[in-house]
Design a protein around this motif. Sequence first.
Motif, PDB file in Angstrom:
ATOM      1  N   UNK A  12       0.832  -1.207   0.000  1.00 21.44           N
ATOM      2  CA  UNK A  12       0.000   0.000   0.000  1.00 21.44           C
ATOM      3  C   UNK A  12       0.863   1.251   0.000  1.00 21.44           C
ATOM      4  N   UNK A  13       0.492   2.201  -0.861  1.00 23.24           N
ATOM      5  CA  UNK A  13       1.193   3.479  -0.913  1.00 23.24           C
ATOM      6  C   UNK A  13       0.151   4.570  -0.953  1.00 23.24           C
ATOM      7  N   UNK A  14       0.308   5.555  -0.067  1.00 26.35           N
ATOM      8  CA  UNK A  14      -0.589   6.697  -0.030  1.00 26.35           C
ATOM      9  C   UNK A  14       0.196   7.918  -0.452  1.00 26.35           C
ATOM     10  N   UNK A  28       8.036   5.969  17.585  1.00 29.54           N
ATOM     11  CA  UNK A  28       6.622   6.326  17.771  1.00 29.54           C
ATOM     12  C   UNK A  28       5.934   6.537  16.428  1.00 29.54           C
ATOM     13  N   UNK A  29       6.601   7.290  15.527  1.00 27.73           N
ATOM     14  CA  UNK A  29       6.010   7.529  14.211  1.00 27.73           C
ATOM     15  C   UNK A  29       5.912   6.239  13.395  1.00 27.73           C
ATOM     16  N   UNK A  85       6.027   7.782  -0.926  1.00 27.99           N
ATOM     17  CA  UNK A  85       5.271   6.592  -0.574  1.00 27.99           C
ATOM     18  C   UNK A  85       6.144   5.625   0.218  1.00 27.99           C
ATOM     19  N   UNK A  86       5.552   4.960   1.184  1.00 26.14           N
ATOM     20  CA  UNK A  86       6.307   4.046   2.049  1.00 26.14           C
ATOM     21  C   UNK A  86       5.706   2.654   1.945  1.00 26.14           C
ATOM     22  N   UNK A 111      -2.019  10.287   7.212  1.00 26.28           N
ATOM     23  CA  UNK A 111      -1.421  11.234   8.167  1.00 26.28           C
ATOM     24  C   UNK A 111      -0.214  10.623   8.870  1.00 26.28           C
ATOM     25  N   UNK A 112      -0.313   9.356   9.267  1.00 23.61           N
ATOM     26  CA  UNK A 112       0.814   8.721   9.950  1.00 23.61           C
ATOM     27  C   UNK A 112       1.997   8.543   8.998  1.00 23.61           C
ATOM     28  N   UNK A 113       1.729   8.290   7.703  1.00 19.12           N
ATOM     29  CA  UNK A 113       2.817   8.194   6.727  1.00 19.12           C
ATOM     30  C   UNK A 113       3.519   9.542   6.584  1.00 19.12           C
TER      31      UNK A 113
END
Length: 466
Positions: free
Chosen positions: A15-17, A182-183, A264-265, A248-250
């Motif tokens: 998945x990539x956002x 944390x992130x 993208x991660x 948002x977290x990405x």
Amino acid sequence: MKLRHIIWSGLICMLTIGTSNAQEIMTLEKCRELALENNTSAAIAKRSKDKAEYTKQAYRANYFPKISASGNYLYTNAGLNKSLPASYLPTFVPDPATGELIPNILTMGADGNPIFKEYAYFPEMDLSLKLSGTWMAGLRAEQPIYTGGKITSAYNMSKIGNEIAGLNQDLTRADIIVKTDEAYWTFVQTNELLKLALSYQKVVTELLRNVTDAQEVGLKHKNDVLKVQVKLNEAALRIRQAENGLNLSRMNLCHVMGISLATGIILPESFDDHPFGNLDRTIDYSHRPEYAILDRQVKLKEQQVKLTQSEFLPQIGIMANYGYINGLEMNGNKLLDRTSFSVMASVSIPLFQWGEGRNKVRAAKAEHDIMQLQRDEVSEMMELELTKALDKCDESALEAALTAHSLQQAEENMKVSEDMYNAGIETIADYLESQTVWQRAWMEYINAGTRQRLNWTYYQKATGKL
């Protein structure tokens, strides 16, 4: 069955956002490396360490002589032009008895002034003194002999400051790693929650298809279809919330790592293999950089007391000068054209300052005592923090195990409820409730896993292992 056996094979694993085509496979270690490389706080800590090292070298130079060169050149249109008038000068003769020169007096005048037998004629003379073009150059060497320990104390303080700067680098590094973890685990958590939402939607969609088919042939009531449709709407909302949270977290993880927010991660396929060490309840907090910094600050105050004392002790030093001067002409003849060498020793002994020195030393000792008390207080707080971190790690490990067991039970309960519903023994409401329980158990399992990994990071920081 473990969680990874529940999740469909390969679902959202890639998945990539975001709008960018750039994609990065990010492990926790790689995220830490990027954060440490790009973080502004780490760069500031490094430059602070460099500054402390330069300062130490600067104070070390005070042990050696200071050599300086100087030069001066005078250009001016000012000068001295004077004419001495002609005059008669008295004469002297040797005394036969003593050989000394005595005035050659003939007699005394009526006004009481002597009248000499002979006079010497001094002709008129013009004088011209030229200042412009005079210059001088020289070398100076200054060496302190005794300063009451001021140089040594200042140098020791600079060395301690350099050590504190190095420890601050370690502390900054640990803080960056904690923020990165944390992130990272928040991104993992939201990714898993999205998988959960999609899995729940799939289960409810399949149920809706079966109930709709049964209702069309008269085996189920319209009311059952409507109940399932309500759950499907809830599932769609949860998917949208999970997608937004994941995006948002990405972006937050990209910000912490110092890369473009549009990157993208891609996450690794499994997170179940993340290693955990053994909890050591015998370890203390003395390895933490915060404690070491406080300890160095106490030593810094000790040197500050010595530095204050040195200000009221004798100061001894020597200075040597070697120079050359040229210029200053009179009537066309140069008067100055020579070198010179001189050595000077200086001694300064404070005698009485109305208690200034004694009170300044007392104030410095009070600062030292205050720093010791602050170190002891913070040490107790770090001990409490370490105990709390140990307890949280122990609790989260138990929570992760219990939630994994609860998830297996909830999955088995949902299957039993499905069989009973298909057999007509259980109502649609009971079956939907079993799905909700399964969904809640999965969510608690995800949250427990996230807390377990973050608590492990907090434990490592509390023990100074990061």
